[in-house]
Design an enzyme around this catalytic site. Sequence first.
Site, PDB file in Angstrom:
ATOM      1  N   ASP A 349      -9.008  47.408  28.704  1.00 54.08           N
ATOM      2  CA  ASP A 349      -9.098  47.525  30.155  1.00 54.08           C
ATOM      3  C   ASP A 349      -7.992  46.688  30.801  1.00 54.08           C
ATOM      4  O   ASP A 349      -7.764  45.535  30.409  1.00 54.08           O
ATOM      5  CB  ASP A 349     -10.480  47.033  30.607  1.00 54.08           C
ATOM      6  CG  ASP A 349     -10.663  47.089  32.105  1.00 54.08           C
ATOM      7  OD1 ASP A 349     -10.602  48.193  32.671  1.00 54.08           O
ATOM      8  OD2 ASP A 349     -10.864  46.018  32.714  1.00 54.08           O
ATOM      9  N   GLU A 386      -4.938  50.561  28.928  1.00 55.25           N
ATOM     10  CA  GLU A 386      -4.914  51.064  30.305  1.00 55.25           C
ATOM     11  C   GLU A 386      -3.699  50.400  30.947  1.00 55.25           C
ATOM     12  O   GLU A 386      -3.730  49.199  31.219  1.00 55.25           O
ATOM     13  CB  GLU A 386      -6.197  50.687  31.040  1.00 55.25           C
ATOM     14  CG  GLU A 386      -6.250  51.224  32.450  1.00 55.25           C
ATOM     15  CD  GLU A 386      -7.507  50.782  33.196  1.00 55.25           C
ATOM     16  OE1 GLU A 386      -8.059  51.597  33.962  1.00 55.25           O
ATOM     17  OE2 GLU A 386      -7.936  49.625  33.017  1.00 55.25           O
TER      18      GLU A 386
END
Length: 701
Positions: A349, A386
């Site tokens: 993330d 990401e």
Amino acid sequence: MTPTPDRLESGYPYPLGATFDGLGVNFAVFSANADKIELCLFESSGKRQIACLELPECTDEVWHGYLPHAEPGLLYGFRAHGRYEPENGHRFNPNKLLLDPYAKRLAGTLRWNDALHSYSVRSKRQDLSFDRRDSAPAMPKSVVTANAFDWSGDVRPNTPWSDTVIYEAHAKGLTKLLEDVPARQRGTFAALAHPRVIDHLRRVGATALELLPIHSFVQDRRLQEAGLANYWGYNTLSFFAPERRYMATDTGDELRIAIRKLHAAGIEVILDVVYNHTAEGSELGPTFNLRGLDNASYYRLVEGEPRYCVNDTGTGNTLDLSHPRVLQMVIDSLRHWAESYRVDGFRFDLGVTLGRDGNNGFDPRSGFFDVLRQDPVLNQLKLISEPWDIGPGGYQLGHHPPGFAEWNDKFRDATRKFWRGESGMRPEFANRIAGSADLFDRRARRPWASVNFITAHDGQTLRDLVSYEGKHNEANGEDNRDGHSENYSCNWGAEGPSDDPAIEDVRDRVTRSMLTTLMTSLGTPMLLGGDEFGRTQQGNNNAYCQDNEISWFDWSALESERGRKLTAFVGKLTAARRNYPLIGATRFLHGEVEVAPGVLDIDWFDERGEHLSEDDWKNAEGRALTLRRCRRKPDGSLETVTLLMNGSGDTLTFKLPPPELRRTLVIDSADPEAGETEIGTEIEVRDRAVMLVVGTDKETG
């Protein structure tokens, strides 16, 4: 019950955390700036502290001590003594019980109250004040564990990247409403390996199950007070402990068993992990562990104003992975999940945050990337980033080092825009479905580095993408202000559910066309779980706080006619991907290699079968596109894979370019149940539809 001596033995500074050796437990915790750290022991309910013992030694800034005769199951925490000087970045407060950052299991539930803050919440001085209340009654406790799981016989699937199809799902939401699963196990780790789940994953051709965060996380106080919940789990409390809410038996072994069963079925497990921030939030947030142990070491603080946290994550704080001990904690956590749970990969993330070198911005040669790339365990796993955060220079798609794949939002947006009929999309769309070489073809990276997706947990489902023009997040309690405002969606004539057959027909066709694009483009396809049978979130494109039927998989939709047909169609697409290696080509194709006279390895045409000229590419109203890939098979014969894409609102006749081949129509998004059929050189393609045609030499095909 564990005896409680008056003092600890010296113990060892390694490994960090609580380590049972059969005779007792060694405790080790990092803090560069503490003056003293105490180990606090609790009785089995966690309600009463029974001892508080000073860690007697500090070696290389690691505090450590050994408790003889202690055993797994012991509940504990730390208290750290030192300066309380927020203006200098130090926030030590021994009144606050701290979780062990390396705890592999937690007991009890966090109960929100103001005592969880190191400062007096109601003071006019805010975080410059000092709170003397004991936070232990409101805190979960760390638990000593021993890992004795037998992994002998387990074999990782080790699916090649070029064969990988990722299925993204939530560990709870996937099975919470699945009636085939025993009631007690629904929504838990145990249910992930239920035969119904495994059969479904195999039916749709998924080779990897990617789970939203399963690290222990905090339920946000604001959401709880609003009657909502942190559903997604991007609010980490412990990097080593699995989330107890997803356990049927309060033991990590059910997750290990599930992973072993998934491996036996040939399915990898990838974890979505959050190492960019923690649940402690901004400088006004609570104190759970890292802030109380050594705020100035664990977090990035504003240069010149260390009272304040750097907030490149949008969550209030940012972990400082340029600090060697913080980086060690992250790598130790990854190794723990890779070795103790045998997961097959990680999706990071806000991966850009992890590559920020202190306050110097993103660096693909940062310590985080370098350590992962040379680690003999972790560099063998699937690593996905990401590639953005909200900090300066935070958009870094395509700039990660070799060995990493990246979520490609440019593929997402181009696919959505092309199929809703936007003008001027042909060049961009062509780049994306050909593997985004403009972004990834450097440093010997391969097409798999582009993780292609149309939908993900953050945003609309595929069904909602063709059913709603706008977002409908009213249930989130933020007056529909949250979530992305531009989704490049189209409702095709009615907002939300419709009983108009014409509207439903075009919605279904566009859905299948986007899925076909996803599964036939170069790169690694990622399917949002439930999209294969039309899962809806009722237009909510930010369901992070909806731990209910809005987010949970409604498996009854799979039994509907639409659900059955769409699921079968997705299975047909993944089968085609397996059967025709050109679809998942292992190298970038640039149209520079002549496979046969006049036939390039990749080529582009219009619906007339003619090469697109420079003017054609610039024609903003051109919405028809033919992509052909070609190779020599091992037997020497010629094989082509051709996509005929009609993004217009009219049926078009496509002419297939030479050479003359035996051509088979494999996929038609306008006729999902059609079998493979031999076709001629011309074929009609419905509006907003795509066809996949395979060509072979007439002599050998």
